[in-house]
Design a protein around this motif. Structure first.
Motif, mmCIF file in Angstrom:
data_model
loop_
_atom_site.group_PDB
_atom_site.id
_atom_site.type_symbol
_atom_site.label_atom_id
_atom_site.label_comp_id
_atom_site.label_asym_id
_atom_site.label_seq_id
_atom_site.Cartn_x
_atom_site.Cartn_y
_atom_site.Cartn_z
ATOM 1 N N GLY A 1 8.370 17.314 3.687
ATOM 2 C CA GLY A 1 8.944 18.322 4.327
ATOM 3 C C GLY A 1 8.563 18.666 5.736
ATOM 4 N N VAL A 2 7.726 17.820 6.260
ATOM 5 C CA VAL A 2 7.364 18.017 7.650
ATOM 6 C C VAL A 2 8.418 17.845 8.646
ATOM 7 N N ASN A 3 8.471 18.681 9.660
ATOM 8 C CA ASN A 3 9.638 18.369 10.632
ATOM 9 C C ASN A 3 9.402 17.236 11.695
ATOM 10 N N HIS A 4 10.434 16.878 12.108
ATOM 11 C CA HIS A 4 10.376 15.452 12.839
ATOM 12 C C HIS A 4 9.310 15.358 14.164
ATOM 13 N N GLY A 5 8.926 16.547 14.779
ATOM 14 C CA GLY A 5 8.144 16.547 15.773
ATOM 15 C C GLY A 5 6.770 16.236 15.338
ATOM 16 N N PRO A 6 6.277 16.948 14.328
ATOM 17 C CA PRO A 6 4.981 16.673 13.716
ATOM 18 C C PRO A 6 4.699 15.468 12.977
ATOM 19 N N ALA A 7 5.872 14.974 12.529
ATOM 20 C CA ALA A 7 6.075 13.714 11.766
ATOM 21 C C ALA A 7 6.000 12.503 12.891
ATOM 22 N N LEU A 8 6.311 12.708 14.107
ATOM 23 C CA LEU A 8 6.483 11.837 15.011
ATOM 24 C C LEU A 8 4.695 11.512 15.266
ATOM 25 N N LEU A 9 3.980 12.833 15.489
ATOM 26 C CA LEU A 9 2.686 12.525 15.520
ATOM 27 C C LEU A 9 1.738 11.844 14.454
ATOM 28 N N ALA A 10 2.201 12.500 13.222
ATOM 29 C CA ALA A 10 1.444 11.621 12.089
ATOM 30 C C ALA A 10 1.758 9.976 12.133
ATOM 31 N N GLY A 11 3.013 9.715 12.771
ATOM 32 C CA GLY A 11 3.167 8.221 12.668
ATOM 33 C C GLY A 11 2.239 7.535 13.818
ATOM 34 N N VAL A 12 2.015 8.298 14.907
ATOM 35 C CA VAL A 12 1.358 7.695 15.939
ATOM 36 C C VAL A 12 -0.124 7.570 15.419
ATOM 37 N N ALA A 13 -0.645 8.802 14.712
ATOM 38 C CA ALA A 13 -2.040 8.696 14.071
ATOM 39 C C ALA A 13 -2.303 7.767 13.374
ATOM 40 N N PHE A 14 -1.427 7.364 12.452
ATOM 41 C CA PHE A 14 -1.517 6.580 11.473
ATOM 42 C C PHE A 14 -1.409 5.034 12.106
ATOM 43 N N GLY A 15 -0.347 4.556 12.877
ATOM 44 C CA GLY A 15 -0.105 3.473 13.181
ATOM 45 C C GLY A 15 -0.986 2.975 14.091
ATOM 46 N N PHE A 16 -1.720 3.873 14.845
ATOM 47 C CA PHE A 16 -2.724 3.415 16.032
ATOM 48 C C PHE A 16 -4.222 3.923 15.663
ATOM 49 N N CYS A 17 -4.399 3.822 14.391
ATOM 50 C CA CYS A 17 -5.550 4.336 14.156
ATOM 51 C C CYS A 17 -6.667 3.040 14.393
ATOM 52 N N SER A 18 -8.063 3.564 14.482
ATOM 53 C CA SER A 18 -8.687 2.462 15.291
ATOM 54 C C SER A 18 -8.877 1.289 13.866
ATOM 55 N N PHE A 19 -8.869 1.379 12.863
ATOM 56 C CA PHE A 19 -8.784 0.440 11.638
ATOM 57 C C PHE A 19 -7.750 -0.715 11.860
ATOM 58 N N THR A 20 -6.414 0.055 12.098
ATOM 59 C CA THR A 20 -5.358 -0.897 12.342
ATOM 60 C C THR A 20 -5.395 -1.691 13.344
ATOM 61 N N VAL A 21 -5.842 -1.239 14.582
ATOM 62 C CA VAL A 21 -5.796 -1.589 15.942
ATOM 63 C C VAL A 21 -6.726 -2.826 15.802
ATOM 64 N N PHE A 22 -8.047 -2.526 15.220
ATOM 65 C CA PHE A 22 -9.331 -3.435 15.192
ATOM 66 C C PHE A 22 -8.746 -4.616 14.536
ATOM 67 N N TRP A 23 -8.480 -4.695 13.339
ATOM 68 C CA TRP A 23 -8.006 -5.528 12.385
ATOM 69 C C TRP A 23 -6.696 -6.173 12.140
#
Length: 365
Positions: free
Chosen positions: A151-173
């Motif tokens: 139920g999160v709005n699209h603006g905050p959802a966009l931020l959530a996607g960036v935070a998860f997709g570009f997190c340090s673990f994902t980028v490192f591995w």
């Protein structure tokens, strides 16, 4: 002229716009690809025998000296699998490790994970580039879809996607099989919400397919941790909804039983391989798989344990860093204050995850 606001668009179109946004971010993040570079670490081979004898004079240092497995393990897996597939064989065996070693059953080869198909149709090493771009895009988008389900709005959802997709673990591995599973975590939590919404045959089977995909993705340990986290989350959500009962628990277990059966073609050979290898005892007794509790400082200072003077044995902390950036923590605190009840299941999963990662008992064991 008719004007349409973002609020008036259908959910599918909003997700499409989100995908375009994430695609743009991925291309900006990997701008050297647009200049003709590739995302790989294979230049490391020039610094080890026998290739060091033909190392180009202008090559002074490998681009990434820490993640040698990309070049010495995963790339050879894909090259041998490609050769065997082209000969009409299924790559069960790798004859080039000692006197031979399972290729399919080692699981980290992840031969049938969809994003690895690029390694079979593209020149060696270039497959890493294409799969990497898709991993970040998919990770961002699936996180976006999951929080929209909450139920999160699209603006905050966009931020959530960036935070998860570009997190340090994902980028490192990124070029390791670890991230094959990581990008599917939001999809697993999304399927939990679908199951809570309606535990029909369709949702059970679709969730089981996602579970099977995590198991063939190349890192069964992370798949197991993901299943554990989803189980805790499902239990807490049932308690929240006042629907905790034997039937609901049975439906969740059914999902994972079916998922295990769907992936049995890999998991059963893997288990046989595992119990006949020395790795089981070696990794169980000798290799630290967590960080001392003091490592929690990595949440704020990701490079703390790499400062000059630290014992070189601690250099591995950069690989296990939980650094999330100073901007993320206030957002977490805001979410808790804003709606503690709705964030409680995710908060509990996060706390338990930190306890596992940072040797905090009694949860860690």
């Amino acid at each position: 002229m008719n004007t349409v606001t973002i609020m008036q668009l259908s959910e599918a179109k909003k997700i499409g716009l989100a995908a375009l946004f994430y695609m743009l971010l991925v291309l900006i993040f990997f701008y050297p690809v647009l200049q003709g570079s590739i995302i790989t670490q294979t230049d490391y081979l020039n610094f080890i025998s026998p290739w060091s004898s033909v190392k180009p004079a202008e090559l002074m240092n490998p681009s990434n000296p820490f993640l040698q497995d990309q070049s010495t393990e995963f790339l050879p897996f894909f090259m041998e699998a490609k050769n065997q597939f082209s000969e009409g064989l299924f790559p069960l065996w790798n004859p080039y490790i000692f006197v031979g070693n399972p290729l399919w059953a080692n699981t980290q080869s992840a031969l049938l994970f969809p994003l690895n198909f690029f390694h079979y149709i593209l020149p060696a090493a270039i497959g890493f580039t294409v799969s990497s771009l898709f991993k970040l895009l998919i990770g961002c988008l699936l996180a976006h879809v999951y929080v929209r389900k909450l139920g999160v709005n699209h603006g905050p959802a966009l931020l959530a996607g960036v935070a998860f997709g570009f997190c340090s673990f994902t980028v490192f591995w990124l070029n390791h099989p670890h991230t094959n599973v990581i990008i599917l975590i939001p999809l697993c939590f999304y399927m939990v919400e679908r199951l809570l919404e309606k535990a029909n045959t369709r949702n059970i089977l679709q969730y089981s397919l996602v579970v099977a995909l995590t198991l063939i993705a190349g890192h069964v340990e992370i798949a197991f941790l993901t299943a554990t986290a989803c189980g805790l989350y499902y239990l807490l959500r049932l308690l929240q909804m006042g629907q905790l009962n034997a039937l609901a628990l049975g439906q969740f277990f059914m999902v994972y039983i079916v998922g295990l059966l769907l992936s049995a073609i890999l998991i059963f050979p893997f288990l046989e391989f595992l119990f006949n290898t020395a790795i089981w005892s070696e990794r169980g007794n000798d290799i630290e798989s967590s960080i001392p509790a003091a490592g929690l400082i990595n949440l704020w200072m990701g490079d703390f344990f790499r400062f000059e003077g630290w014992n070189p044995r601690n250099i591995g902390y950069h690989a296990f860093s939980a650094y999330v950036g100073v901007a993320t923590l206030p957002l977490v605190l805001y979410a808790i204050v804003k709606s503690f009840r709705s964030t409680l299941p995710l908060l509990a999963v996060c706390v338990c995850s930190l306890a596992v990662s940072f040797s905090i008992n009694p949860i860690h064991w």
